[in-house]
Design an enzyme around this catalytic site. Structure first.
Site, mmCIF file in Angstrom:
data_model
loop_
_atom_site.group_PDB
_atom_site.id
_atom_site.type_symbol
_atom_site.label_atom_id
_atom_site.label_comp_id
_atom_site.label_asym_id
_atom_site.label_seq_id
_atom_site.Cartn_x
_atom_site.Cartn_y
_atom_site.Cartn_z
ATOM 1 C CD GLU A 187 -1.656 -2.406 1.617
ATOM 2 O OE1 GLU A 187 -0.449 -2.613 1.891
ATOM 3 O OE2 GLU A 187 -2.543 -3.278 1.750
ATOM 4 C CG PHE A 232 -9.585 -10.023 11.546
ATOM 5 C CD1 PHE A 232 -8.316 -10.382 12.020
ATOM 6 C CD2 PHE A 232 -9.822 -10.083 10.180
ATOM 7 C CE1 PHE A 232 -7.323 -10.793 11.145
ATOM 8 C CE2 PHE A 232 -8.822 -10.488 9.296
ATOM 9 C CZ PHE A 232 -7.576 -10.840 9.789
ATOM 10 C CD GLN A 233 -7.176 -7.645 8.036
ATOM 11 O OE1 GLN A 233 -8.067 -7.414 7.222
ATOM 12 N NE2 GLN A 233 -6.010 -8.141 7.676
ATOM 13 C CE LYS A 264 -16.974 -6.897 3.929
ATOM 14 N NZ LYS A 264 -16.249 -8.123 4.360
ATOM 15 C CG MET A 316 22.490 11.947 3.059
ATOM 16 S SD MET A 316 23.648 13.115 2.348
ATOM 17 C CE MET A 316 22.671 13.780 1.007
HETATM 18 C C1 LIG Z 1 12.413 5.574 5.065
HETATM 19 C C2 LIG Z 1 13.702 6.215 5.414
HETATM 20 N N1 LIG Z 1 14.517 5.633 6.316
HETATM 21 C C3 LIG Z 1 15.713 6.194 6.633
HETATM 22 C C4 LIG Z 1 16.109 7.367 6.049
HETATM 23 C C5 LIG Z 1 17.436 8.017 6.416
HETATM 24 N N2 LIG Z 1 18.334 8.069 5.242
HETATM 25 C C6 LIG Z 1 18.449 9.183 4.504
HETATM 26 S S1 LIG Z 1 19.460 8.974 3.196
HETATM 27 C C7 LIG Z 1 19.782 7.382 3.628
HETATM 28 C C8 LIG Z 1 20.701 6.536 2.798
HETATM 29 C C9 LIG Z 1 20.120 6.240 1.468
HETATM 30 O O1 LIG Z 1 20.909 5.265 0.834
HETATM 31 P P1 LIG Z 1 20.825 5.076 -0.739
HETATM 32 O O2 LIG Z 1 19.432 4.936 -1.167
HETATM 33 O O3 LIG Z 1 21.747 3.986 -1.110
HETATM 34 O O4 LIG Z 1 21.340 6.472 -1.273
HETATM 35 P P2 LIG Z 1 22.813 7.097 -1.266
HETATM 36 O O5 LIG Z 1 22.838 8.119 -0.173
HETATM 37 O O6 LIG Z 1 23.774 6.008 -1.026
HETATM 38 O O7 LIG Z 1 22.932 7.721 -2.608
HETATM 39 C C10 LIG Z 1 19.095 7.039 4.794
HETATM 40 C C11 LIG Z 1 19.184 5.731 5.464
HETATM 41 C C12 LIG Z 1 15.192 7.954 5.137
HETATM 42 N N3 LIG Z 1 15.454 9.133 4.567
HETATM 43 N N4 LIG Z 1 14.033 7.349 4.820
#
Ligand SMILES: Cc1ncc(C[n+]2csc(CCOP(=O)(O)OP(=O)(O)O)c2C)c(N)n1
Ligand SMILES: [Mg+2]
Lengths: 84, 549
Positions: B47, B109-110, B159, B461
């Site tokens: 979803e 439920f749910q 529902k 990042m």
């Molecule tokens: C759902 C979610 N969880 C955690 C984060 C924290 N976060 C921001 S950037 C990042 C790393 C992203 O890794 P990747 O997709 O490989 O991108 P890169 O920075 O390596 O280009 C994380 C864990 C986030 N923004 N969103």
């Protein structure tokens, strides 16, 4: 500092929660709450008192946006204080 | 007609022909109605993915996106996407099934209190108590989603309401609206401020294009002859040939944009909100500037930065009313020299692929009007820095919430909204795995989405911040055991190719664009490459750090 807001809202089941959620999230403490249902589903009259060091417009502008809030006024004492 | 059938009729009346969702017990009557409805339903595989597709659909087309989920886990899976739409002001209507009213409030439920969950992640939410209220409520939901500052609206339908006799559908009742009057009372003051400014600057956010004010913006910039910068969501608002555009500002903005904004004496904020990723240290942001703020949302005015003059309402009326000629040729020359001095450099030692250069090549090669959907991380910032867009609807990036997993499902929605345009998902190796199940959706509908994974085998990042601010303690950011992405795509009948060297890039891009169907290009880069410039947390925007290694 305490601020009192006079609110007219739709008499929906969730309206008080919405007001309180925004109040908490925006960083204002609840200092008083009074609810009076208006005649025949006309709405809900709410007096909300909050306290915070933040300027009150940061809360009123957000509460105003709630769909179920029809009217919102700062109590006259508050307005006088803001003008002073 | 029952309530469920009425729901689909109202969607049709609203002009909706595409919806995204996933079935389950409490929404089965609506799925039964979908079986015979001309409204086309796209089955997602989670979803969250379905709702991101609806967001991608909405953002790339300007229409309202619609997604469906069942009660309980279906609805909770929507929450992240609702939050994303909330922070990025995306018009979205989410319809959830709920258990029957007879058992509501019994931990059936749910059953989960979806209305309660929705409070902080929607613009508004409704629980429909009777079939008589369905049409009016749904119409109201659409009106709220698109009006003023757009946002997500959730409609929870028990529902028994879906199964109840619904009578016939009246002509849509006029939804209540709270039209905001545009007041131009302060326009003389604004014109005066602009005319007297020595160093004016336009700071452009996503609100300009959402107001349909792109033409008025170009006129405004031409008449006032002032430089401009954009936010992540405003990118593409300024015509590509405008010589005074300085790029994105903020944490990973261009040096020219950040330096010029810090120096300006008048900042004209158009449909933006002084987000902390834009301002850096707020107290030190554009310290000598007076502010003119134009927005549709009254709560944004004076929220974090005081505005000397402000306007609420229709940007299309406000921009021409405040335009004024300026005399600031020295300032324009200065800004243009900042731009020259601090241009991007694409020389990079070694044979390995340099993501900024690869993205620049991608940008130059992609057909006009392509839509690029990003994920979140270093690759997202590189896309913002090194790709050019002719319209903000062509650059879909999760801005406010910064949600990993956004890119792939958003690309699905964009492709369905704009089948004639090329749609490219640029993802990271971390983000891609967050909604990877949506490859199943691409496979089923044979959607020719181009997927580019920038693989640094890291949560890059976060790793960059560990390197800079946490003593190189690389806690839980290593992804060097990534799956074989090309093989993963192959499992969904999507062809792909892997590249590691610079000299392979051009032909790989060519192959990707030539292939008629969906395609995955896996781009392996050096994990040491970081995003520059970077404004460290708490610093002023002029104190950007540049490449350190
Ligand atoms: C759902 C979610 N969880 C955690 C984060 C924290 N976060 C921001 S950037 C990042 C790393 C992203 O890794 P990747 O997709 O490989 O991108 P890169 O920075 O390596 O280009 C994380 C864990 C986030 N923004 N969103
Ligand atoms: Mg990565």
């Amino acid at each position: 500092m305490n601020h009192t807001l006079n609110i007219t809202a739709n008499n929906e089941a969730s309206v008080v929660e919405r007001l309180l959620q925004v109040t908490r999230y925006r960083g204002y403490q609840l200092a008083g709450l009074e609810l009076t249902p208006m005649a025949e589903k006309a709405g809900l009259s709410i007096t909300l008192t909050v306290s915070s060091d933040k300027p009150i417009h940061l809360l009123t502008s957000q509460l105003h946006k709630l769909y179920d809030v029809r009217d919102l006024q700062l109590a006259s004492a508050d307005i006088a204080a803001l003008r002073a | 007609m029952n309530g469920a059938e009425l729901v689909l009729k109202v969607l049709q009346q609203q002009g909706v022909d595409t919806i995204f969702g996933y079935p389950g017990g409490a929404i089965m009557p609506i799925y039964d109605a979908i079986y015979q409805s001309p409204v086309k339903h796209y089955l997602c595989r989670h979803e969250q993915g379905g709702a991101f597709s609806a967001i991608g659909y909405a953002r790339s087309s300007g229409k309202v996106g619609v997604c469906l989920a069942t009660s309980g886990p279906g609805a909770t899976n929507l929450i992240t996407s609702l939050a994303d739409a909330m922070l990025d002001s995306v018009p979205l209507v989410a319809i959830t099934g709920q258990v029957s009213q007879a058992v509501m409030g019994t931990d059936a439920f749910q059953e989960i209190d979806v209305l309660g969950l929705s409070l902080s992640v929607t613009k508004h939410s409704f629980m429909v108590r009777s079939a008589d209220e369905l049409a009016a409520t749904l119409n109201q939901a659409f009106a709220i989603a698109r009006s003023g500052r757009p946002g997500p609206v959730l409609v929870d339908i028990p529902k028994d309401v879906q199964l109840a006799v619904a009578g016939k559908l009246d002509v849509a009742a006029e939804p209540q609206s709270r039209a905001l009057n545009t007041s131009l009372a302060q326009s003389a003051q604004a014109r005066q401020l602009i005319a007297n400014a020595k160093k004016p600057m336009a700071y452009i956010g996503g609100g300009v294009h959402m107001a349909g004010a792109m033409p008025q913006l170009q006129d405004f910039l031409a008449q006032c002859q002032m430089p401009s910068v954009t936010t992540l969501k405003g990118m593409g608002s300024v015509a590509k040939d405008n010589p005074n555009y300085l790029g994105m500002l903020g944490m990973h903005g261009t040096q020219a944009a950040n330096l010029a904004v810090q120096q300006c004496d008048l900042l004209i904020c158009l449909g933006a909100r002084f987000d902390d990723r834009v301002t850096g240290n707020l107290k030190k942001f554009a310290p000598n500037a007076k502010v003119i703020h134009v927005d549709i949302d009254p709560a944004e005015i004076n929220k974090v930065r005081f505005a000397e003059v402000s306007f609420l309402g229709d940007m299309r009326q406000i921009l021409p009313a405040i335009a004024s000629t300026t005399d600031c040729s020295d300032w324009l020359a200065h800004c243009s020299s900042l731009k020259q001095q601090h241009g991007w450099r694409y020389d990079h030692p070694g044979e390995r692929i340099y993501a900024p250069l690869m993205l620049k090549q991608l940008s130059e090669r992609m057909p006009d009007n392509s839509v690029v959907c990003c994920d979140v991380g270093q690759h997202q910032m590189w896309v913002a820095q090194h790709m050019r867009f002719s319209h903000p609807r062509n650059h879909l990036s999760s801005g406010g919430l910064g949600t990993m997993g956004f890119g792939l499902p958003a690309a699905i929605g964009a492709k369905l909204a704009r089948p004639q345009d090329t749609v490219i998902a640029v993802s990271g190796d971390g983000s891609f795995m967050m909604n990877v199940q949506e490859l199943g959706t691409i496979k089923r509908f044979r959607l020719p989405v181009k997927i580019v994974i920038i693989d640094n085998q890291r949560l890059g990042m976060v790793k960059q911040w560990q390197q800079l601010f946490f003593n190189e303690r690389y806690s839980e950011t290593d992804l060097s055991d990534n799956p074989d992405f090309v093989a993963l795509a192959a499992a969904f009948a999507i062809p792909g190719h892997s590249v590691t060297r610079k000299d392979e890039v051009e032909s790989a891009l060519e192959a990707m664009f030539t292939w008629p169907g969906p395609y995955l290009l896996h781009v392996r880069i050096d994990e040491k490459d970081n995003v520059w410039p970077l404004v460290p947390p708490g610093a002023a925007n002029e104190d950007m750090i540049m490449e350190t290694n």
